[in-house]
Design a protein around this motif. Structure first.
Motif, mmCIF file in Angstrom:
data_model
loop_
_atom_site.group_PDB
_atom_site.id
_atom_site.type_symbol
_atom_site.label_atom_id
_atom_site.label_comp_id
_atom_site.label_asym_id
_atom_site.label_seq_id
_atom_site.Cartn_x
_atom_site.Cartn_y
_atom_site.Cartn_z
ATOM 1 N N ARG A 90 39.044 34.768 44.497
ATOM 2 C CA ARG A 90 37.662 34.922 44.049
ATOM 3 C C ARG A 90 37.051 36.118 44.761
ATOM 4 N N ASN A 91 36.311 36.917 44.027
ATOM 5 C CA ASN A 91 35.692 38.077 44.622
ATOM 6 C C ASN A 91 34.314 38.291 44.026
ATOM 7 N N HIS A 92 33.723 39.435 44.314
ATOM 8 C CA HIS A 92 32.364 39.732 43.884
ATOM 9 C C HIS A 92 32.282 40.008 42.387
ATOM 10 N N ILE A 93 31.090 39.881 41.853
ATOM 11 C CA ILE A 93 30.828 40.360 40.497
ATOM 12 C C ILE A 93 31.107 41.856 40.472
ATOM 13 N N MET A 94 31.669 42.345 39.392
ATOM 14 C CA MET A 94 31.992 43.767 39.296
ATOM 15 C C MET A 94 30.758 44.638 39.495
ATOM 16 N N LYS A 95 30.958 45.770 40.146
ATOM 17 C CA LYS A 95 29.873 46.719 40.353
ATOM 18 C C LYS A 95 29.539 47.429 39.042
ATOM 19 N N SER A 96 28.307 47.902 38.946
ATOM 20 C CA SER A 96 27.828 48.484 37.687
ATOM 21 C C SER A 96 28.671 49.676 37.244
ATOM 22 N N LYS A 97 29.097 50.513 38.191
ATOM 23 C CA LYS A 97 29.891 51.685 37.803
ATOM 24 C C LYS A 97 31.247 51.267 37.234
ATOM 25 N N ASP A 98 31.816 50.186 37.783
ATOM 26 C CA ASP A 98 33.098 49.693 37.268
ATOM 27 C C ASP A 98 32.917 49.032 35.905
ATOM 28 N N ILE A 99 31.789 48.354 35.729
ATOM 29 C CA ILE A 99 31.483 47.733 34.435
ATOM 30 C C ILE A 99 31.308 48.808 33.367
ATOM 31 N N GLU A 100 30.606 49.873 33.725
ATOM 32 C CA GLU A 100 30.379 50.967 32.774
ATOM 33 C C GLU A 100 31.709 51.596 32.356
ATOM 34 N N ARG A 101 32.592 51.776 33.323
ATOM 35 C CA ARG A 101 33.897 52.369 33.034
ATOM 36 C C ARG A 101 34.724 51.443 32.135
ATOM 37 N N LEU A 102 34.690 50.142 32.438
ATOM 38 C CA LEU A 102 35.456 49.180 31.646
ATOM 39 C C LEU A 102 34.906 49.065 30.229
ATOM 40 N N ALA A 103 33.571 49.037 30.092
ATOM 41 C CA ALA A 103 32.951 48.936 28.765
ATOM 42 C C ALA A 103 33.374 50.099 27.881
ATOM 43 N N GLU A 104 33.447 51.271 28.476
ATOM 44 C CA GLU A 104 33.863 52.449 27.727
ATOM 45 C C GLU A 104 35.342 52.356 27.351
ATOM 46 N N GLU A 105 36.135 51.846 28.288
ATOM 47 C CA GLU A 105 37.577 51.743 28.053
ATOM 48 C C GLU A 105 37.907 50.787 26.914
ATOM 49 N N ILE A 106 37.221 49.647 26.871
ATOM 50 C CA ILE A 106 37.536 48.663 25.831
ATOM 51 C C ILE A 106 36.585 48.771 24.639
ATOM 52 N N ASN A 107 35.755 49.822 24.638
ATOM 53 C CA ASN A 107 34.921 50.164 23.492
ATOM 54 C C ASN A 107 33.943 49.051 23.120
#
Length: 275
Positions: A31-48
């Protein structure tokens, strides 16, 4: 049998990683932290996808791995990759308002387009292993749920949340995975639960079962769904409890697979019981 237990404090959040060894297998629950906003932004772009769940635990994982390296794991990012990123599958009065509220979020700079804002996923786990992996084949075999009801010592239990979203206060969308290990078997349940208030309730379950000594696991996937209008005779208090409401939902789909274990070396062969 508990190989390691480590905890650390960071930003007020307690992260943990727990390993449990049984026979030739190891369960890892992290278990770890909620993803950081910059990582979320990168992932959202990656999976469209224009938006991702409010609480996305990208580093959370539950993994079952054999000493030979193969196994299966359950993680949030692979679960999200199974979401329909092209179609708004649930159309409700609040959908447009909900999407517009997300349009100015930090990871959605472009015009909001249709996508499945309920984050419905038919994710069933990720097969792992660099040189060898288990092979999935369709089967008519079913997990013996009555056998699982027998009282047996639980040597290990854990549950890991992968993601959750309150759908802008219009319900909930969440997926979590839990496992229990007994002396002669282990059983895992990955559950996606969706409640869109006033509209529908949906549950996608993946069950995984393995008996010590067998050269395969059984994996069952099911979809249950009902419109709220079809649940008039069910107390509304049950709508928020996946365990209670599941039995009242209409079964839409069931699929069963054998996950064939690769030929094992003698020194790592499965024992008759987990030691």
């Amino acid at each position: 049998m508990l190989a390691s237990l480590s905890t650390m404090m960071s930003h007020g959040f307690k992260s943990s990683k727990q390993d449990f060894n049984f026979g030739p297998w190891r369960v890892t629950a992290a278990r770890n932290h909620i993803m950081k906003s910059k990582d979320i932004e990168r992932l959202a772009e990656e999976i469209n996808m224009p938006s991702l769940p409010e609480m996305l635990f990208g580093d959370n994982v539950l993994r079952i791995q054999h000493t030979d390296g193969y196994g299966i794991e359950f993680n949030a990012i692979d679960a999200l990759r199974r979401v329909n990123n092209m179609e708004d599958a649930v159309k409700v009065a609040c959908a447009q308002e909900w999407q517009e509220s997300r349009a100015d979020s930090e990871h959605s700079k472009e015009v909001v387009r249709p996508y499945d804002w309920t984050y419905t996923t038919d994710y069933r786990g990720t097969l792992i292993g660099e040189s060898i992996q288990m092979k999935a084949t369709k089967t008519t075999e079913r997990i013996d749920m009555e056998k699982l009801k027998a009282r047996e010592q639980i040597m290990f239990f854990d549950e890991v949340l992968l993601f959750e979203d309150e759908l802008h206060d219009h319900g909930v969308s969440m997926i979590s995975v839990k496992i229990r290990v007994m002396p002669t078997s282990f059983f895992l349940l990955l559950r996606f639960f969706l409640r869109v208030d006033g509209v529908l309730i949906r549950i996608n379950d993946t069950r995984l079962y393995h008996e010590a000594g067998k050269d395969f696991m059984l994996r069952e996937f099911s979809t249950r769904e009902s419109k709220v209008a079809e649940l008039k005779n069910v107390p509304a208090a049950l709508y928020t409890d996946p365990n209670e409401i599941a039995q009242h939902l209409t079964l839409k789909l069931t699929e069963s697979e054998r996950l064939e274990l690769p030929a094992m070396q003698p020194q790592t062969a499965v024992n008759d019981v987990y030691q």
